[in-house]
Design a protein around this motif. Structure first.
Motif, PDB file in Angstrom:
ATOM      1  N   VAL A 116       0.668  -1.211  -0.005  1.00 20.01           N
ATOM      2  CA  VAL A 116      -0.090   0.019   0.039  1.00 20.01           C
ATOM      3  C   VAL A 116       0.836   1.345   0.076  1.00 20.01           C
ATOM      4  CG1 VAL A 116      -1.942   1.128   1.046  1.00 20.01           C
ATOM      5  CG2 VAL A 116      -1.700  -1.146   1.268  1.00 20.01           C
ATOM      6  N   GLY A 117       0.951   2.091  -1.040  1.00 23.64           N
ATOM      7  CA  GLY A 117       1.840   3.231  -1.410  1.00 23.64           C
ATOM      8  C   GLY A 117       2.866   3.131  -2.237  1.00 23.64           C
ATOM      9  N   GLY A 118       2.862   4.099  -3.336  1.00 21.80           N
ATOM     10  CA  GLY A 118       3.767   3.787  -4.393  1.00 21.80           C
ATOM     11  C   GLY A 118       4.980   5.018  -3.961  1.00 21.80           C
ATOM     12  N   GLY A 119       5.074   5.110  -3.027  1.00 24.99           N
ATOM     13  CA  GLY A 119       6.257   6.298  -2.667  1.00 24.99           C
ATOM     14  C   GLY A 119       7.709   5.536  -2.846  1.00 24.99           C
ATOM     15  N   PHE A 141      -0.389  -0.696  -4.773  1.00 29.31           N
ATOM     16  CA  PHE A 141      -1.580   0.256  -4.998  1.00 29.31           C
ATOM     17  C   PHE A 141      -1.224   1.544  -4.439  1.00 29.31           C
ATOM     18  CE2 PHE A 141      -2.952  -4.303  -4.127  1.00 29.31           C
ATOM     19  CZ  PHE A 141      -3.913  -4.235  -4.900  1.00 29.31           C
ATOM     20  N   GLU A 142      -1.246   2.479  -5.469  1.00 31.91           N
ATOM     21  CA  GLU A 142      -0.936   4.040  -5.490  1.00 31.91           C
ATOM     22  C   GLU A 142      -2.128   4.757  -5.647  1.00 31.91           C
ATOM     23  OE1 GLU A 142       1.608   5.922  -4.198  1.00 31.91           O
ATOM     24  OE2 GLU A 142       0.065   7.580  -4.984  1.00 31.91           O
ATOM     25  N   SER A 167      -2.338   7.880  -6.254  1.00 30.54           N
ATOM     26  CA  SER A 167      -2.130   8.851  -7.087  1.00 30.54           C
ATOM     27  C   SER A 167      -1.984   8.268  -8.504  1.00 30.54           C
ATOM     28  CB  SER A 167      -1.061  10.004  -6.808  1.00 30.54           C
ATOM     29  OG  SER A 167      -0.218  10.365  -7.899  1.00 30.54           O
ATOM     30  N   GLY A 224       5.957   7.825  -6.460  1.00 32.78           N
ATOM     31  CA  GLY A 224       6.760   9.151  -5.744  1.00 32.78           C
ATOM     32  C   GLY A 224       6.475   9.872  -4.470  1.00 32.78           C
ATOM     33  N   GLY A 225       5.068   9.820  -4.302  1.00 32.26           N
ATOM     34  CA  GLY A 225       4.450  10.220  -3.250  1.00 32.26           C
ATOM     35  C   GLY A 225       5.390  11.807  -2.728  1.00 32.26           C
ATOM     36  N   LEU A 226       5.852  11.936  -1.609  1.00 33.99           N
ATOM     37  CA  LEU A 226       6.531  13.169  -1.167  1.00 33.99           C
ATOM     38  C   LEU A 226       7.559  13.462  -2.144  1.00 33.99           C
ATOM     39  CD1 LEU A 226       6.484  12.626   2.570  1.00 33.99           C
ATOM     40  CD2 LEU A 226       4.921  14.322   1.372  1.00 33.99           C
ATOM     41  N   VAL A 254      -6.340   2.581  -1.364  1.00 28.21           N
ATOM     42  CA  VAL A 254      -6.853   1.388  -0.534  1.00 28.21           C
ATOM     43  C   VAL A 254      -7.651   1.930   0.604  1.00 28.21           C
ATOM     44  CG1 VAL A 254      -6.015  -0.530   1.212  1.00 28.21           C
ATOM     45  CG2 VAL A 254      -4.863   0.148  -1.015  1.00 28.21           C
ATOM     46  N   ASN A 267      14.620  11.430   5.088  1.00 25.97           N
ATOM     47  CA  ASN A 267      15.035  11.652   3.869  1.00 25.97           C
ATOM     48  C   ASN A 267      15.185  10.253   2.943  1.00 25.97           C
ATOM     49  OD1 ASN A 267      17.750  10.218   4.052  1.00 25.97           O
ATOM     50  ND2 ASN A 267      18.084  11.551   5.706  1.00 25.97           N
ATOM     51  N   ASN A 297      17.445   8.253   1.541  1.00 26.88           N
ATOM     52  CA  ASN A 297      18.341   7.440   1.852  1.00 26.88           C
ATOM     53  C   ASN A 297      17.873   6.680   3.081  1.00 26.88           C
ATOM     54  OD1 ASN A 297      21.059   6.594   1.198  1.00 26.88           O
ATOM     55  ND2 ASN A 297      21.599   6.988   3.501  1.00 26.88           N
TER      56      ASN A 297
HETATM   57  C1  FAD Z   1       9.505  19.394   1.868  1.00 24.90           C
HETATM   58  C2  FAD Z   1      10.419  18.196   2.050  1.00 24.90           C
HETATM   59  C3  FAD Z   1      11.643  18.085   1.665  1.00 24.90           C
HETATM   60  C4  FAD Z   1      12.400  17.022   1.299  1.00 24.90           C
HETATM   61  N1  FAD Z   1      13.970  16.939   1.246  1.00 24.90           N
HETATM   62  C5  FAD Z   1      14.535  15.710   0.861  1.00 24.90           C
HETATM   63  C6  FAD Z   1      15.668  15.888   0.727  1.00 24.90           C
HETATM   64  O1  FAD Z   1      16.303  17.010   0.310  1.00 24.90           O
HETATM   65  N2  FAD Z   1      16.428  14.776   0.280  1.00 24.90           N
HETATM   66  C7  FAD Z   1      15.840  13.499   0.746  1.00 24.90           C
HETATM   67  O2  FAD Z   1      16.578  12.559   0.483  1.00 24.90           O
HETATM   68  N3  FAD Z   1      14.667  13.572   1.063  1.00 24.90           N
HETATM   69  C8  FAD Z   1      13.847  14.706   1.177  1.00 24.90           C
HETATM   70  N4  FAD Z   1      12.391  14.751   1.673  1.00 24.90           N
HETATM   71  C9  FAD Z   1      11.977  13.260   2.357  1.00 24.90           C
HETATM   72  C10 FAD Z   1      11.474  12.412   1.235  1.00 24.90           C
HETATM   73  O3  FAD Z   1      10.732  13.046   0.316  1.00 24.90           O
HETATM   74  C11 FAD Z   1      10.707  11.321   1.760  1.00 24.90           C
HETATM   75  O4  FAD Z   1      11.814  10.294   2.714  1.00 24.90           O
HETATM   76  C12 FAD Z   1      10.193   9.950   0.965  1.00 24.90           C
HETATM   77  O5  FAD Z   1       9.779  10.508   0.018  1.00 24.90           O
HETATM   78  C13 FAD Z   1       9.170   9.190   1.832  1.00 24.90           C
HETATM   79  O6  FAD Z   1       8.789   8.282   1.212  1.00 24.90           O
HETATM   80  P1  FAD Z   1       7.583   7.230   1.593  1.00 24.90           P
HETATM   81  O7  FAD Z   1       7.452   6.344   0.343  1.00 24.90           O
HETATM   82  O8  FAD Z   1       7.972   6.773   2.795  1.00 24.90           O
HETATM   83  O9  FAD Z   1       6.323   8.187   1.674  1.00 24.90           O
HETATM   84  P2  FAD Z   1       5.259   8.851   0.921  1.00 24.90           P
HETATM   85  O10 FAD Z   1       6.131   9.642  -0.065  1.00 24.90           O
HETATM   86  O11 FAD Z   1       4.232   9.525   1.517  1.00 24.90           O
HETATM   87  O12 FAD Z   1       4.650   7.722  -0.058  1.00 24.90           O
HETATM   88  C14 FAD Z   1       3.253   7.184   0.396  1.00 24.90           C
HETATM   89  C15 FAD Z   1       2.539   6.742  -0.881  1.00 24.90           C
HETATM   90  O13 FAD Z   1       1.208   6.411  -0.434  1.00 24.90           O
HETATM   91  C16 FAD Z   1       0.391   6.844  -1.250  1.00 24.90           C
HETATM   92  N5  FAD Z   1      -0.996   6.805  -0.380  1.00 24.90           N
HETATM   93  C17 FAD Z   1      -1.394   7.514   0.587  1.00 24.90           C
HETATM   94  N6  FAD Z   1      -2.670   6.947   0.814  1.00 24.90           N
HETATM   95  C18 FAD Z   1      -2.803   5.662   0.260  1.00 24.90           C
HETATM   96  C19 FAD Z   1      -3.981   4.734   0.165  1.00 24.90           C
HETATM   97  N7  FAD Z   1      -4.809   4.775   1.169  1.00 24.90           N
HETATM   98  N8  FAD Z   1      -3.868   3.928  -0.604  1.00 24.90           N
HETATM   99  C20 FAD Z   1      -3.018   3.826  -1.773  1.00 24.90           C
HETATM  100  N9  FAD Z   1      -1.933   4.862  -1.904  1.00 24.90           N
HETATM  101  C21 FAD Z   1      -1.683   5.852  -0.796  1.00 24.90           C
HETATM  102  C22 FAD Z   1       0.613   8.441  -1.359  1.00 24.90           C
HETATM  103  O14 FAD Z   1       0.106   8.974  -2.713  1.00 24.90           O
HETATM  104  C23 FAD Z   1       2.135   8.203  -1.575  1.00 24.90           C
HETATM  105  O15 FAD Z   1       2.396   8.083  -2.881  1.00 24.90           O
HETATM  106  C24 FAD Z   1      11.816  15.753   1.782  1.00 24.90           C
HETATM  107  C25 FAD Z   1      10.300  15.729   1.963  1.00 24.90           C
HETATM  108  C26 FAD Z   1       9.730  17.113   2.112  1.00 24.90           C
HETATM  109  C27 FAD Z   1       8.301  17.011   2.354  1.00 24.90           C
END
Ligand code: FAD
Length: 438
Positions: free
Chosen positions: A10-13, A33-34, A36, A40-42, A227, A419, A421
């Motif tokens: 769940v989540g395509g980040g 399941f993503e 958007s 890529g998410g955030l 989801v 971040n 990494n």
């Molecule tokens: C302002 C800011 C600056 C940053 N700067 C840096 C930087 O300089 N360098 C660096 O390395 N990192 C940086 N980051 C951090 C980086 O963006 C995150 O570490 C990373 O993107 C986290 O990924 P994730 O998959 O954990 O979460 P997310 O990216 O939040 O992924 C979660 C995914 O789940 C999806 N989702 C949500 N709800 C549901 C649902 N119910 N069903 C299906 N899908 C769902 C969302 O659409 C999203 O795609 C920054 C973040 C921010 C906000």
């Protein structure tokens, strides 16, 4: 290799995509399941008047070995660009460069003794190995002890408030340790050169390449697929139900969403574990992106110690990336980290424009409305878990009371800031634990 199983993610980040890659390589069937229309998410991108770049600013450090390994695996290592960047400080109404030792000693807002104490604090933090010890100390107490009250109030307090708001009062000293460790790693040695990196094309390129690499390897990516719930079925499998009521069965499901979302989608979990997960407090961010005709400074980051600007700092992306990435224009971000229920989230873009650009024009009187080519705001209410006192001791694990339903999310970053990494490292280390056991 374990027997082939079906896995739903769940989540395509970045976290979800990393899990999918490792599970596929281990021989499993994987579906993401993503919600958007893209991954890529955030770390995803958007289109700003024809300029496609990250919604939230991202930089890669030389020490980001997990990120670099993934980039290599998906064939993007050669697209990495390294650039020597500069850091600025906006303090007492003036902009100062703070990019090397000489500038540090010239920095006017604090005297020489205070500078020594500030430098010592950074040095001490960079040498500490046992971060867990710092988890039971408040960050404000630890910084005051090493830097003294004056430096704390003039330098650290505005920086802490900028990043954490009033939450700094309950944040542990591990927060500043991880921040300093990461920034220290960005410099080749001590307070010398700062080398930052990015991939040509930005995270748009990384996310699309990552997604196509997964698709080619056989991972099924379901876009526009939010989801709603996960539950156990009579045949012993786990069932995912989407917002559109369609369902799919899996042997295992991993949620990469925030802790609250991850437990709220599963009715069967115990009240106790729901409470543990929902007790994790997150910060959100409001992040305007602005395309300008002119550069405002030579600094990638400008830290702000004055308390009146509404934003945390200024990120001038085009001080790092090639100007052609922004069609010869200049891209800046004005992030503000706030609580998820902050009233600022209720303001519309034009109200935010007045507040944020008003402050920017005051700081840089040579910039006017006529220089703005694009204004847009990215918002996220739930971004990073606040490292409160004894965070790691109170953190629930990846297993839940529903067999084969796991929660692997960025709240599990223990000795690092949020971040990419660290996010990849969490994904890699946690999936290894699960795969070793099944
Ligand atoms: C302002 C800011 C600056 C940053 N700067 C840096 C930087 O300089 N360098 C660096 O390395 N990192 C940086 N980051 C951090 C980086 O963006 C995150 O570490 C990373 O993107 C986290 O990924 P994730 O998959 O954990 O979460 P997310 O990216 O939040 O992924 C979660 C995914 O789940 C999806 N989702 C949500 N709800 C549901 C649902 N119910 N069903 C299906 N899908 C769902 C969302 O659409 C999203 O795609 C920054 C973040 C921010 C906000």
């Amino acid at each position: 290799m374990s027997d082939q199983k079906s896995w739903g993610i769940v989540g395509g980040g970045i976290l979800g995509m990393t899990l999918a890659m490792r599970l596929k390589q281990a021989g499993h069937q994987v579906a993401i399941f993503e919600s958007s229309e893209k991954t890529g998410g955030l770390a995803s991108s958007w289109n700003m008047n024809g300029i496609v770049w990250d919604r939230f600013y991202h930089v890669i450090l030389m020490s980001d070995f997990h990120t670099r390994k993934i980039l290599k695996e998906i064939g993007l290592e050669k697209e990495l660009r390294w650039v020597e960047t500069k850091t600025g400080f906006f303090s007492e109404g003036k902009l100062h460069s703070m990019s090397n030792l000489i500038e540090f000693f010239k920095f006017p807002p604090i005297n020489l003794i205070d500078k020594f104490r500030l430098g010592l604090t950074i040095f001490v933090a960079s040498k500490i190995k046992n971060w867990e010890r710092l988890e039971n100390m408040l960050v404000a107490d630890w910084l005051t002890r090493w830097s003294g009250r004056r430096v704390f109030e003039k330098i650290w307090l505005p920086l802490l408030k900028a990043k954490l708001g009033d939450n700094y009062k309950s944040t542990s000293a591990a927060f500043i340790w991880t921040t300093i460790q990461r920034m220290y790693a960005a410099r080749k040695s001590g307070l010398k050169k700062e080398m930052f990196g990015y991939v040509a094309g930005g995270y748009e390129k990384i996310n699309s390449q990552f997604a196509s690499h997964l698709a080619v390897s056989g991972v099924e990516i379901n876009y526009n697929s939010t989801v709603r719930s996960v539950k156990k079925t009579v045949v012993g499998k786990l069932e995912v139900t989407l917002e559109n009521n369609s369902t799919q069965l899996f042997d295992h499901i991993i949620s990469t969403l925030s802790s609250r979302q991850s437990v709220n989608m599963v009715e069967e979990l115990t009240e106790e574990e729901k409470q543990l997960h929902t007790a994790i407090r997150y910060l959100g961010v409001i992040c305007p992106s602005i395309i300008l005709k002119h550069s405002i400074s030579p600094y990638y980051v400008t830290n702000i110690t004055d308390n009146w600007p509404p934003f945390t700092g200024i990120i001038e992306m085009t001080a790092l990336i090639d100007k052609n990435e922004a069609n010869g224009n200049h891209l800046i971000y004005l992030p503000k980290y706030i609580n998820p229920d902050d009233p600022l989230f209720e303001l519309d873009d034009s109200e935010l424009r007045k507040i944020f650009l008003g402050a920017l024009f005051k700081m840089y009187p040579s910039i006017t409305d006529a220089d703005i080519i694009f204004w847009g705001v990215s918002k996220a209410r739930v971004v990073f878990a606040i490292p409160s006192l004894n965070y790691s001791k109170n953190l629930p694990g990846i297993y839940t009371s529903l067999d084969n339903y796991y929660i692997i999310n960025s709240a599990q970053i223990l000795n690092g800031t949020l971040n990419v990494n660290e996010t990849i490292q969490v994904a890699e280390s946690k999936i290894k634990i699960i795969l070793d056991e099944i």
